[in-house]
Write a protein that holds these residues in place. Structure first.
Motif, PDB file in Angstrom:
ATOM      1  N   LYS A   1       0.825  -1.206   0.000  1.00  0.00           N
ATOM      2  CA  LYS A   1       0.000   0.000   0.000  1.00  0.00           C
ATOM      3  C   LYS A   1       0.871   1.274   0.000  1.00  0.00           C
ATOM      4  O   LYS A   1       0.624   2.198  -0.755  1.00  0.00           O
ATOM      5  CB  LYS A   1      -0.917  -0.038   1.231  1.00  0.00           C
ATOM      6  CG  LYS A   1      -1.637   1.242   1.547  1.00  0.00           C
ATOM      7  CD  LYS A   1      -2.443   1.093   2.818  1.00  0.00           C
ATOM      8  CE  LYS A   1      -1.603   0.707   4.006  1.00  0.00           C
ATOM      9  NZ  LYS A   1      -0.552   1.663   4.387  1.00  0.00           N
ATOM     10  N   SER A   2       1.908   1.278   0.843  1.00  0.00           N
ATOM     11  CA  SER A   2       2.735   2.488   0.944  1.00  0.00           C
ATOM     12  C   SER A   2       3.576   2.681  -0.317  1.00  0.00           C
ATOM     13  O   SER A   2       3.757   3.811  -0.784  1.00  0.00           O
ATOM     14  CB  SER A   2       3.650   2.407   2.164  1.00  0.00           C
ATOM     15  OG  SER A   2       2.869   2.284   3.313  1.00  0.00           O
TER      16      SER A   2
ATOM     17  N   SER B   1       4.067  13.087   7.609  1.00  0.00           N
ATOM     18  CA  SER B   1       3.873  11.752   8.163  1.00  0.00           C
ATOM     19  C   SER B   1       3.809  11.834   9.677  1.00  0.00           C
ATOM     20  O   SER B   1       4.520  12.632  10.291  1.00  0.00           O
ATOM     21  CB  SER B   1       5.050  10.859   7.757  1.00  0.00           C
ATOM     22  OG  SER B   1       5.028   9.653   8.474  1.00  0.00           O
TER      23      SER B   1
ATOM     24  N   ASP C   1      -2.014   7.815   2.504  1.00  0.00           N
ATOM     25  CA  ASP C   1      -1.649   6.422   2.761  1.00  0.00           C
ATOM     26  C   ASP C   1      -2.337   6.027   4.064  1.00  0.00           C
ATOM     27  O   ASP C   1      -1.939   6.424   5.146  1.00  0.00           O
ATOM     28  CB  ASP C   1      -0.112   6.348   2.881  1.00  0.00           C
ATOM     29  CG  ASP C   1       0.399   4.934   3.063  1.00  0.00           C
ATOM     30  OD1 ASP C   1      -0.415   4.001   3.137  1.00  0.00           O
ATOM     31  OD2 ASP C   1       1.637   4.766   3.135  1.00  0.00           O
TER      32      ASP C   1
ATOM     33  N   ASP D   1      -0.710   6.316   8.021  1.00  0.00           N
ATOM     34  CA  ASP D   1      -0.605   4.970   8.571  1.00  0.00           C
ATOM     35  C   ASP D   1      -0.015   5.055   9.975  1.00  0.00           C
ATOM     36  O   ASP D   1       1.202   4.924  10.167  1.00  0.00           O
ATOM     37  CB  ASP D   1       0.240   4.078   7.659  1.00  0.00           C
ATOM     38  CG  ASP D   1       0.220   2.636   8.132  1.00  0.00           C
ATOM     39  OD1 ASP D   1      -0.274   2.396   9.260  1.00  0.00           O
ATOM     40  OD2 ASP D   1       0.694   1.757   7.399  1.00  0.00           O
TER      41      ASP D   1
ATOM     42  N   SER E   1       1.245   4.049  -2.813  1.00  0.00           N
ATOM     43  CA  SER E   1       0.905   5.451  -2.510  1.00  0.00           C
ATOM     44  C   SER E   1       2.021   6.374  -2.985  1.00  0.00           C
ATOM     45  O   SER E   1       1.770   7.395  -3.643  1.00  0.00           O
ATOM     46  CB  SER E   1       0.754   5.681  -1.006  1.00  0.00           C
ATOM     47  OG  SER E   1      -0.190   4.846  -0.460  1.00  0.00           O
TER      48      SER E   1
ATOM     49  N   ASP F   1       1.020  10.556   4.977  1.00  0.00           N
ATOM     50  CA  ASP F   1       1.186   9.206   5.507  1.00  0.00           C
ATOM     51  C   ASP F   1       0.373   9.127   6.795  1.00  0.00           C
ATOM     52  O   ASP F   1       0.817   9.572   7.851  1.00  0.00           O
ATOM     53  CB  ASP F   1       2.681   8.981   5.777  1.00  0.00           C
ATOM     54  CG  ASP F   1       2.973   7.652   6.427  1.00  0.00           C
ATOM     55  OD1 ASP F   1       2.067   6.821   6.510  1.00  0.00           O
ATOM     56  OD2 ASP F   1       4.135   7.450   6.842  1.00  0.00           O
TER      57      ASP F   1
END
Ligand code: ADP
Length: 372
Positions: A127-128, A187, A227, A151, A131, A149
């Motif tokens: 997934k990352s 992030s 993400d 996540d 992204s 980000d």
């Protein structure tokens, strides 16, 4: 650039934090709520870690902490992030009984045209990586692009974009995204040290997301790629509800089990009425670097069939390839490091499809406020 004459040290920050009382009147330091202090020039990053059941109290404390830290000479900005103590994942992620995650739209994102979630039913499917390369692909098509980000369980944008260890600047109380290969990056990994426990529940997610989206000087963007945390639990649902998404991309590997999770991902976005831009099949097949032969390691094509069955677009196949892994892990994603190469072409085609899908849909209008 503004520079403080003096730079505060950790001991001074700790002293200021000792003046903040936590639950029961004890100082938050003595109560063990302070899990991280990071001083970077005039910026101070604090993590508070506490019982997830008391997230609301932590939110109030965060404001007090910010005020206390700002009184220390040399501190220009204080960023407080809430995390929770390790707890059984299901209990930690769940909103209070009987209460659906609330929808609270986040302000200060009016200048972002399209917000796109990249999601997966479970971790480790790429997934990352998708992204990052999608964001770079959209930038290669001439769009102004940001990557958020979100996540919170395993932030990887600092590594993927070669920004590990860097701290964002703070200007007028807003975080300035870092920039890599023409993409603005923010992030949770820039704000919280890696060794801080990362188990969250609803209100904390709201606070962290609010910081990452609303308190970041994103500027004008055509697209912000988000993400998402892997999975389809309450945290992911809360996020999907919080952010005014223009659409979602679901990443899956071709195995049956991953596809079951991907279906849940599609269902989650449908539940919050977010258009599914499509499904990407990652690690779809293996291209032998020696003979050029192709091997379908996991009976490839499952995601395409699933997309058809679910009535959502299929966006493409990305092979399993050492170059993709190596460039991701080295902080030089393949679209940036080899823009003319065959893998960049795959991601740019993906970006073209996402761009076209976004342009044919108009962003959901904000709710109308009628007075009187
Ligand atoms: P997720 O975000 O879903 O957890 P990542 O993007 O972090 O997954 O990918 C997990 C690992 O797999 C990383 O080491 C990454 O470099 C690698 N990876 C992802 N996609 C590919 C691919 N298409 N080919 C080879 N390695 C890949």
């Amino acid at each position: 650039m503004r520079r403080a004459k003096t730079v505060a040290d950790e001991a001074e920050i700790l002293k200021a934090l000792e003046s903040v009382s936590g639950p029961g009147g004890k100082s938050i330091v003595a109560a063990g709520l302070v899990s991280g202090i990071n001083v970077s020039g005039g910026k101070v990053f604090i993590s508070l870690t506490g019982d997830p059941a008391r997230a609301k109290e932590l939110e109030v404390l965060a404001v007090a902490v910010e005020g206390a830290v700002k009184t220390v000479p040399g501190v220009e900005a204080a960023i407080v992030t809430l995390t929770a103590e390790k707890a059984p994942a299901a209990a930690a992620a769940a909103p209070p009984p009987g209460q659906a995650p609330q929808r609270r739209p986040i302000a200060a994102i009016e200048k972002i045209k399209y917000i796109v979630a990249v999601s997966s039913g479970k971790g480790g499917v790429g997934k990352s990586t998708t992204s990052a390369n999608l964001a770079l692909g959209l930038a290669a098509l001439g769009w102004r692009v940001g990557l958020l980000d979100a996540d919170i369980f395993g932030p990887s944008a600092p590594r993927l974009f070669g920004l590990g260890g860097k701290k964002p600047d703070v200007v007028d109380n807003r975080l300035v995204p870092l920039e890599a290969y023409g993409v603005k990056v923010m992030s949770i990994g820039f704000l919280v040290d890696e060794d801080v426990p990362m188990i969250w529940r609803g209100p904390m997610v709201v606070q962290a997301l609010g910081q990452l989206l609303g308190e970041v000087a994103w500027g004008e963007l055509d697209a912000l790629v988000v993400d998402m945390p892997p999975g389809t639990g309450d945290v992911q649902l809360t996020m999907a509800q919080q952010v005014p998404l223009a659409g979602a991309v679901v990443v899956s590997t071709p195995q049956d089990l991953a596809l079951i999770d991907a279906r849940r991902g599609v269902a989650m976005f449908q539940r919050v009425e977010t258009p599914i831009l499509g499904i990407v099949e990652n690690m779809s097949y293996f291209l032998c670097p020696h003979c050029g032969g192709r091997t379908d390691i996991f009976s490839h094509g499952g995601a395409r069939q699933d997309a058809e069955a679910l009535g959502v677009p299929f966006l493409g196949e990305v092979p399993l390839d050492l170059a993709i892994r190596q460039t991701s892990d080295a902080g030089t994603p393949v679209v940036a490091s080899d823009p003319q190469g065959k893998f960049a072409a795959i991601y740019i085609e993906l970006a073209e499809k996402v761009k076209a899908a976004l342009e044919t849909r108009t962003r959901r209008a904000p709710p109308k406020i009628v007075i009187g």
